[in-house]
Write a protein that holds these residues in place. Structure first.
Motif, mmCIF file in Angstrom:
data_model
loop_
_atom_site.group_PDB
_atom_site.id
_atom_site.type_symbol
_atom_site.label_atom_id
_atom_site.label_comp_id
_atom_site.label_asym_id
_atom_site.label_seq_id
_atom_site.Cartn_x
_atom_site.Cartn_y
_atom_site.Cartn_z
ATOM 1 N N VAL A 261 12.180 12.112 -9.525
ATOM 2 C CA VAL A 261 11.718 11.144 -8.521
ATOM 3 C C VAL A 261 10.265 10.738 -8.768
ATOM 4 O O VAL A 261 9.386 11.588 -8.914
ATOM 5 C CB VAL A 261 11.854 11.740 -7.111
ATOM 6 N N ALA A 262 10.043 9.391 -8.769
ATOM 7 C CA ALA A 262 8.699 8.878 -9.035
ATOM 8 C C ALA A 262 7.729 9.368 -7.969
ATOM 9 O O ALA A 262 8.042 9.355 -6.782
ATOM 10 C CB ALA A 262 8.726 7.360 -9.059
ATOM 11 N N GLY A 263 6.594 9.824 -8.384
ATOM 12 C CA GLY A 263 5.703 10.512 -7.457
ATOM 13 C C GLY A 263 4.630 9.700 -6.783
ATOM 14 O O GLY A 263 4.746 9.378 -5.600
ATOM 15 N N TYR A 264 3.625 9.322 -7.540
ATOM 16 C CA TYR A 264 2.365 8.864 -6.942
ATOM 17 C C TYR A 264 2.483 7.712 -5.940
ATOM 18 O O TYR A 264 2.043 7.864 -4.799
ATOM 19 C CB TYR A 264 1.373 8.505 -8.051
ATOM 20 N N PRO A 265 3.099 6.557 -6.277
ATOM 21 C CA PRO A 265 3.107 5.426 -5.330
ATOM 22 C C PRO A 265 3.776 5.773 -4.008
ATOM 23 O O PRO A 265 3.242 5.495 -2.936
ATOM 24 C CB PRO A 265 3.903 4.342 -6.066
ATOM 25 N N THR A 266 4.963 6.414 -4.077
ATOM 26 C CA THR A 266 5.659 6.761 -2.839
ATOM 27 C C THR A 266 4.811 7.712 -2.007
ATOM 28 O O THR A 266 4.646 7.535 -0.797
ATOM 29 C CB THR A 266 7.011 7.447 -3.141
ATOM 30 N N LEU A 267 4.281 8.715 -2.663
ATOM 31 C CA LEU A 267 3.468 9.709 -1.960
ATOM 32 C C LEU A 267 2.306 9.047 -1.231
ATOM 33 O O LEU A 267 2.044 9.295 -0.050
ATOM 34 C CB LEU A 267 2.910 10.723 -2.957
ATOM 35 N N MET A 268 1.648 8.176 -1.996
ATOM 36 C CA MET A 268 0.466 7.514 -1.456
ATOM 37 C C MET A 268 0.824 6.694 -0.215
ATOM 38 O O MET A 268 0.149 6.755 0.809
ATOM 39 C CB MET A 268 -0.108 6.593 -2.547
ATOM 40 N N THR A 269 1.934 5.940 -0.325
ATOM 41 C CA THR A 269 2.338 5.079 0.789
ATOM 42 C C THR A 269 2.608 5.913 2.027
ATOM 43 O O THR A 269 2.118 5.630 3.128
ATOM 44 C CB THR A 269 3.615 4.285 0.414
ATOM 45 N N VAL A 270 3.417 6.960 1.823
ATOM 46 C CA VAL A 270 3.784 7.803 2.963
ATOM 47 C C VAL A 270 2.540 8.446 3.574
ATOM 48 O O VAL A 270 2.359 8.468 4.793
ATOM 49 C CB VAL A 270 4.792 8.884 2.510
ATOM 50 N N LEU A 271 1.666 8.910 2.697
ATOM 51 C CA LEU A 271 0.452 9.594 3.160
ATOM 52 C C LEU A 271 -0.396 8.673 4.029
ATOM 53 O O LEU A 271 -0.811 9.022 5.137
ATOM 54 C CB LEU A 271 -0.360 10.005 1.936
ATOM 55 N N LEU A 272 -0.620 7.448 3.503
ATOM 56 C CA LEU A 272 -1.457 6.510 4.248
ATOM 57 C C LEU A 272 -0.791 6.095 5.549
ATOM 58 O O LEU A 272 -1.435 5.989 6.586
ATOM 59 C CB LEU A 272 -1.740 5.260 3.392
ATOM 60 N N PHE A 273 0.533 5.891 5.484
ATOM 61 C CA PHE A 273 1.243 5.482 6.695
ATOM 62 C C PHE A 273 1.113 6.557 7.772
ATOM 63 O O PHE A 273 0.757 6.287 8.918
ATOM 64 C CB PHE A 273 2.721 5.240 6.365
ATOM 65 N N LEU A 274 1.366 7.788 7.359
ATOM 66 C CA LEU A 274 1.288 8.881 8.330
ATOM 67 C C LEU A 274 -0.129 9.045 8.856
ATOM 68 O O LEU A 274 -0.350 9.230 10.049
ATOM 69 C CB LEU A 274 1.768 10.182 7.708
#
Ligand code: UDP
Ligand code: MG
Length: 337
Positions: A261-274
Motif C-alpha cells: 500500500v502506497a504510504g506517504y500521500p495517503t498518510l499525509m492527507t489523513v494526518l492533516l485532515f484529522l
C-alpha cells in the motif's frame, strides 16, 4: 396615563444627538394619554456626546441620561437603559435615526392592543450584499437546527417596544455575554412584528463590520445552543467509521493481493485532515470554555459613572421602577468631569 421611556444607547454620536430629540418628539407629542421620557445611555463616547446630553437634560424636563464608565458595547448599554427606565413600557431606538420615529404611534397602538413585545421587522434586506445575506441565512438555519423550543426572529433587531413584563424578565438575565436578539426571543410573551425600513444614518459612521458580525454570530451560537458540540460528536463518529472501513480495505489488499500500500500521500492527507478536525473541535470547545470563563466571574454588565448630572457610585442595578425621579428642580451640569 401611560408612561413610556425611550431608551437610546449612544456611542460617539455627537453629530446626531441633537437632531434626535426634536425628530422623535415630533412623532410622539400627539399620541393621546401617553407621557414620554427619554433615557440616553452614553456608552463611553470619546467625543462630545456626554456634554451634549448634559445640555439636553438640563434644557428638557423629560430627558434623562446615564453615562457608563467606559465603552461597554451596545448590549450592555441597552441593559443599563432597561435597568433604569421607569416607564410602563420601553422603546429601544438607535440614536442615529435609522429607526424611524414615525413608527412609534403604531407601536404604541399595538402595545395598547395587548402585545408585550412589539418588534420592528426590517423590510430592506434586499439591498444587502449576496455574501452578507448568505451568511445570515446560514446563521439562522444553524440556530433553527439547534432544536431550541423558540425560534429566532428573522430580520428583527433591537428596535422594539417592550412592556414592563418583558423588561423585568430581561432584567433577570444578568449574563455577561449578551446576545440580546436571543434573549428577547427567550423570554417569550406576546410578540407582534411590524414592518419598517432602516433609514440611512442621519450623520456619523457605523461601528459594525464583518468581523464584528462574525463575532456576534459566534456569540449567538455559543450562548444559545450546544449543537456545535454535538455536531463534533457526529463528525468524530463518522470519521471513525470511515477509518474502520478503510482499514479493512487496506488489510484485504495487503493480505490477499500482496499490494504494498502506497504510504506517504495517503498518510499525509489523513494526518492533516484529522489534525484539522481536532483543531476545529478544540476551537469549538474553547469557545464554550470562554463563555464559562466570562460568566463565572459574575462581573457587573456595566458600570455607571454619572446620571442626570450627578456622579454616582454604582452598587448594583436598581430595584424595579425606583430609578431616576423625573422632576429635577436643581438640575445642574456637573463641572468636574
Ligand atoms: N452603540 C453603542 N455602543 C457601541 C456601539 C454602538 O451604544 O459600542 C449604539 C450607537 O450609538 C447606535 C446604536 O448602538 O445608537 C447602533 O449602532 P450603529 O448605528 O453603529 O450600528 P448599525 O446601525 O450600523 O447597526
Ligand atoms: Mg445605526
Amino acid at each position: 396615563m401611560d408612561k413610556i421611556t425611550i431608551v437610546v444607547p449612544c456611542y460617539n454620536e455627537e453629530e446626531v444627538i441633537e437632531l434626535f430629540y426634536p425628530e422623535v418628539q415630533k412623532h410622539v407629542e400627539n399620541i393621546p394619554d401617553c407621557k414620554f421620557n427619554y433615557l440616553f445611555v452614553n456608552d463611553g463616547s470619546r467625543d462630545g456626546t456626554l456634554e451634549k446630553l448634559r445640555a439636553l437634560a438640563e434644557k428638557y424636563e423629560n430627558i434623562n441620561y446615564l453615562s457608563l464608565s467606559r465603552n461597554f458595547g451596545k448590549e450592555p448599554a441597552m441593559m443599563a437603559g432597561l435597568d433604569y427606565a421607569d416607564g410602563d413600557a420601553v422603546i429601544i431606538m438607535d440614536s442615529d435615526l435609522q429607526h424611524p420615529p414615525s413608527a412609534i404611534p403604531e407601536m404604541v397602538r399595538l402595545w395598547r392592543e395587548g402585545y408585550d413585545d412589539v418588534c420592528g421587522k426590517r423590510t430592506d434586506r434586499a439591498g444587502e450584499t449576496f455574501f452578507k445575506r448568505t451568511m445570515a441565512n446560514l446563521f439562522y438555519a444553524m440556530m433553527k437546527r439547534a432544536g431550541n423550543r423558540y425560534e429566532l426572529q428573522r430580520d428583527v433587531g433591537d428596535f422594539r417596544l417592550l412592556d414592563r413584563r418583558c423588561i423585568e424578565a430581561l432584567r433577570l438575565m444578568r449574563e455577561n455575554q449578551r446576545f440580546t436578539k436571543g434573549l428577547f426571543t427567550w423570554v417569550g410573551f406576546r410578540k407582534k412584528e411590524f414592518p419598517f425600513a432602516v433609514q440611512p444614518r442621519a450623520a456619523g459612521t457605523t461601528t459594525w463590520n464583518y468581523f464584528a458580525l462574525f463575532n456576534l454570530a459566534m456569540k449567538g451560537m455559543t450562548s444559545f445552543t450546544t449543537a456545535p458540540l454535538r455536531m463534533m460528536i457526529f463528525l468524530g463518529l463518522s470519521v471513525s467509521c470511515f477509518a474502520i472501513i478503510y482499514m479493512l480495505i487496506v488489510l484485504f489488499d495487503a493480505l490477499l493481493y500482496g499490494d504494498p500500500v502506497a504510504g506517504y500521500p495517503t498518510l499525509m492527507t489523513v494526518l492533516l485532515f484529522l489534525g484539522g478536525t481536532q483543531l476545529l473541535a478544540l476551537g469549538i470547545i474553547g469557545e464554550y470554555l470562554g463563555q464559562i470563563f466570562y460568566e463565572s466571574k459574575h462581573r457587573p454588565i456595566y458600570l455607571i459613572d454619572e446620571m442626570n448630572g450627578e456622579r454616582m457610585v454604582y452598587s448594583g442595578f436598581p430595584a424595579p421602577k425606583e430609578n431616576f425621579t423625573a422632576p429635577r428642580e436643581n438640575f445642574k451640569t456637573p463641572t468636574k468631569k
